[in-house]
Enzyme design. Structure first.
Site, PDB file in Angstrom:
ATOM      1  N   GLY A  19      40.177  50.455  37.917  1.00 14.61           N
ATOM      2  CA  GLY A  19      41.119  49.361  37.726  1.00 14.61           C
ATOM      3  C   GLY A  19      41.387  48.948  36.299  1.00 14.61           C
ATOM      4  N   ILE A  26      39.808  42.522  33.047  1.00 11.67           N
ATOM      5  CA  ILE A  26      38.353  42.573  32.974  1.00 11.67           C
ATOM      6  C   ILE A  26      37.882  44.016  32.842  1.00 11.67           C
ATOM      7  CG2 ILE A  26      36.226  42.179  34.274  1.00 11.67           C
ATOM      8  CD1 ILE A  26      37.501  39.675  35.454  1.00 11.67           C
ATOM      9  N   SER A 162      35.176  37.998  44.662  1.00 11.97           N
ATOM     10  CA  SER A 162      35.859  36.712  44.539  1.00 11.97           C
ATOM     11  C   SER A 162      35.531  35.863  45.754  1.00 11.97           C
ATOM     12  CB  SER A 162      37.375  36.920  44.451  1.00 11.97           C
ATOM     13  OG  SER A 162      38.056  35.678  44.504  1.00 11.97           O
ATOM     14  N   TYR A 171      43.274  38.909  50.006  1.00  6.59           N
ATOM     15  CA  TYR A 171      42.439  39.244  48.853  1.00  6.59           C
ATOM     16  C   TYR A 171      41.007  38.750  49.080  1.00  6.59           C
ATOM     17  CZ  TYR A 171      40.624  39.076  44.058  1.00  6.59           C
ATOM     18  OH  TYR A 171      39.861  39.228  42.936  1.00  6.59           O
TER      19      TYR A 171
END
Length: 259
Positions: A19, A26, A162, A171
């Site tokens: 990613g 990040i 998360s 998500y």
């Protein structure tokens, strides 16, 4: 796939970071921090995802990231991969191993993240979130474990998660499933001497926050500042280091104490 050679290549272990499509993300900070701390780094990106997001594509990111990592003596391999494709996993490892060698650390920093709630999430979006955030992560961990050749105690898996829920249902739900996969890896891969941990970095300023969101985050964070990509990257680097080898099977909150 792009390869860049560094200068001090002797005895550098190899990390794979997913990613890393944006310089502000990040994952990019993780790549550079690992390079600074003695790793060669393969990383994935997927331009079509960034193109359909509000921040848009960052076409120079991969070249710049490789160039910056090289300055720290690292070799890098950039692999474009659609993680919604269940067949992409083996190809990623093949590309990284061909150029850098066997992977010792796997850092799952990719995501699909489109805001929607219980009532307005489409089936297509729900399935895509779980394909990218959950299924791909499981397949990457499985592929890593099947290929791992390092000494007992040197393997590392770090997942970025998360606690999002309201207004970000697919998500948050897919990341919740990722937590369980990561915790399972800590137990099921014990025979390999691989640690597996998840990090929740909290709201991190990578370019997605509106002025209103920034203000709300600042008001609710005890330390009075926004989270930075480097904050998470520092913890990832520690977990991947020999000093982090006794931390295993943990969900770590690295968010400045935000409630």
């Amino acid at each position: 796939m792009a390869l860049t050679d560094g200068t001090d290549q002797q005895h550098r272990p190899v990390a794979l970071v997913t990613g890393a499509g944006r310089s502000a993300g990040i994952a990019a900070s993780v790549v550079l921090t690992l390079a600074q701390t003695g790793w060669d780094v393969g990383f994935t990106y997927w331009t079509p995802y960034d193109e359909r997001m509000p921040w848009g594509a960052d076409p120079e990111a991969m070249t710049q990231l490789s160039s910056q990592a090289t300055k720290h003596g690292a070799r890098t391999a950039a692999v474009e991969a659609d993680l919604a494709d269940p067949h992409a996993t083996a190809d990623i490892f093949e590309a990284v191993e061909r150029e850098l060698g066997s992977v010792s650390a796997l850092v799952l920093a990719h995501c699909e993240s489109v805001n929607s709630g219980l009532l307005d999430t489409s089936i297509e979006s729900f399935d895509r979130h779980f394909a990218v955030n959950t299924r791909a992560s499981w397949l990457l961990i499985r592929e890593y474990a099947q290929r791992f050749q390092g000494a007992h105690g040197t393997g590392r898996i770090v997942s970025l998660t998360s606690d999002a829920t309201v207004g970000n249902l697919p998500y948050g739900a897919s990341k919740g499933a990722l937590d369980r996969i990561t915790l399972a890896a800590a137990q099921e891969l014990a025979h390999l001497g691989v640690t597996a941990n998840a990090i929740d970095p909290g709201p991190t300023d990578t370019g997605w926050m509106t002025a209103e969101i920034k203000d709300a985050v600042l008001r609710s964070t005890p330390l009075g500042r926004l989270g930075r990509p480097q904050d998470c990257a520092n913890l990832v680097a520690f977990l991947c280091s020999p000093d982090g080898g006794w931390i295993n099977g943990q969900l770590l909150h690295s968010d400045g104490g935000i409630p």
